[in-house]
Write an enzyme that holds these catalytic residues in place. Structure first.
Site, PDB file in Angstrom:
ATOM      1  N   SER A 104       0.702  -1.617   0.142  1.00  0.00           N
ATOM      2  CA  SER A 104      -0.292   0.050   0.154  1.00  0.00           C
ATOM      3  C   SER A 104       0.809   0.997  -0.031  1.00  0.00           C
ATOM      4  O   SER A 104       1.278   1.624  -0.661  1.00  0.00           O
ATOM      5  CB  SER A 104      -0.962   0.142   1.395  1.00  0.00           C
ATOM      6  OG  SER A 104      -1.890   1.336   1.203  1.00  0.00           O
ATOM      7  N   ASP A 214      -9.211  -5.133  -4.689  1.00  0.00           N
ATOM      8  CA  ASP A 214      -9.045  -3.920  -4.032  1.00  0.00           C
ATOM      9  C   ASP A 214      -9.952  -2.815  -4.028  1.00  0.00           C
ATOM     10  O   ASP A 214      -9.913  -1.445  -4.614  1.00  0.00           O
ATOM     11  CB  ASP A 214      -7.951  -3.175  -4.500  1.00  0.00           C
ATOM     12  CG  ASP A 214      -6.767  -2.910  -3.171  1.00  0.00           C
ATOM     13  OD1 ASP A 214      -7.576  -1.790  -2.067  1.00  0.00           O
ATOM     14  OD2 ASP A 214      -5.247  -2.280  -3.065  1.00  0.00           O
ATOM     15  N   HIS A 244      -7.818  -5.373  -0.741  1.00  0.00           N
ATOM     16  CA  HIS A 244      -6.579  -4.567  -0.423  1.00  0.00           C
ATOM     17  C   HIS A 244      -5.281  -5.348   0.503  1.00  0.00           C
ATOM     18  O   HIS A 244      -4.324  -5.425  -0.156  1.00  0.00           O
ATOM     19  CB  HIS A 244      -7.003  -2.955   0.221  1.00  0.00           C
ATOM     20  CG  HIS A 244      -5.757  -2.552   0.960  1.00  0.00           C
ATOM     21  ND1 HIS A 244      -4.839  -2.021  -0.717  1.00  0.00           N
ATOM     22  CD2 HIS A 244      -5.360  -1.725   1.451  1.00  0.00           C
ATOM     23  CE1 HIS A 244      -4.157  -1.591   0.390  1.00  0.00           C
ATOM     24  NE2 HIS A 244      -3.753  -1.441   1.043  1.00  0.00           N
TER      25      HIS A 244
END
Length: 267
Positions: A104, A214, A244
């Site tokens: 991320s 996601d 995610h």
């Protein structure tokens, strides 16, 4: 080993370094927004079984590291903090390959790192749900011109994973941040703008992983990243139906095994 190390500007970062038995490589694991290194215990344990030592740290303003909570004044702080840990991993593992793994915002960090630090000699970079273009990203939609220390609520929890237990603990974890600043959003936005003009300068071997469902970082970011980098050795895998946090999803062992096979083939 758990300790604090000074970063490039003297700010103290919380570090968790673990040596693998029969170590044959090392990996620096870089976490995402409003979380901390401890959420990667399962991933690190799998790396250790594969003979890969791990170096995990809390970003400044995250977990147990110093700094204003979930705030950045410049995207380079992310890259240069990571470089402090990379230099340590390299110095403590002479002659062994070193890899970067980022999820991320950590994926943002390791991707931009690859451009800013092209001569570090890393054997490869692995990204997971990496923010590399900003497609459909709500964190980046904050209007400019606000006080950079304005705090915004962390509403990421429900979208992090399809596994209810992971979502439940995400909200209860005392080291997860409950808010972040507009300054952090501005820093990420500035970093992506910088990266757009330099993405073709990324040359490291790279494995890009992303969950197809996601809702926090668009899978289109990884498609864009794969298309634009100049790496001769680049691979991408999109996991249908996953959210995610693919390292925490119900099929996390498959995802981790994919990353480890890629890394092992480059040791």
């Amino acid at each position: 080993m758990e300790t604090f190390i000074p970063s490039f500007d003297g700010l103290k970062l919380y570090l968790h370094a673990e040596a693998a038995p029969d170590c044959r490589a090392a990996a620096v694991i870089v976490h995402g927004l409003c979380e901390h290194q401890g959420r990667y215990d399962y991933l690190a344990a799998a790396f250790h079984k594969a003979g890969i030592s791990t170096y995990r740290f809390d970003h400044r303003g995250h977990g147990r590291s110093e700094g204003e909570k979930a705030h950045y004044s410049d995207f380079n702080e992310l890259l240069d903090d990571t470089n402090t840990v990379v230099d340590l991993a390299v110095s403590e593992n002479p002659g062994l390959p070193v890899f970067l793994v980022g999820h991320s915002m950590g994926g943002f960090t390791v991707s931009l790192y690859g451009v800013k630090y092209p001569e570090k000699g890393l054997r490869g970079i692995v990204t997971s749900g990496a923010l590399t273009a900003g497609n459909d990203n709500q964190v980046l939609a904050i209007p400019k011109g606000q006080d950079p220390h304005t705090r915004l609520p962390n509403g990421l929890g429900s979208g992090v994973c399809s596994v209810p237990e992971v979502v439940d603990w995400y909200g209860k974890d005392p080291y997860n941040g409950k808010s972040f600043t507009t300054g952090l959003c501005y820093a990420l936005s500035d970093g992506l703008e910088w990266f757009r003009s330099k993405i073709g300068e990324f040359h490291y071997p790279v494995l890009m992983l992303h969950g197809e469902k996601d809702g926090l970082v668009s899978v289109k970011d990884t498609y864009n990243f794969f298309d634009k980098v100049s790496s001769a050795d680049k691979q991408m895998k999109i996991y249908g139906g996953l959210f995610h946090e693919i390292f925490n999803e119900y099929c996390r062992d498959e995802v981790i095994d994919d990353a480890l096979r890629w890394i092992t083939a480059r040791i």
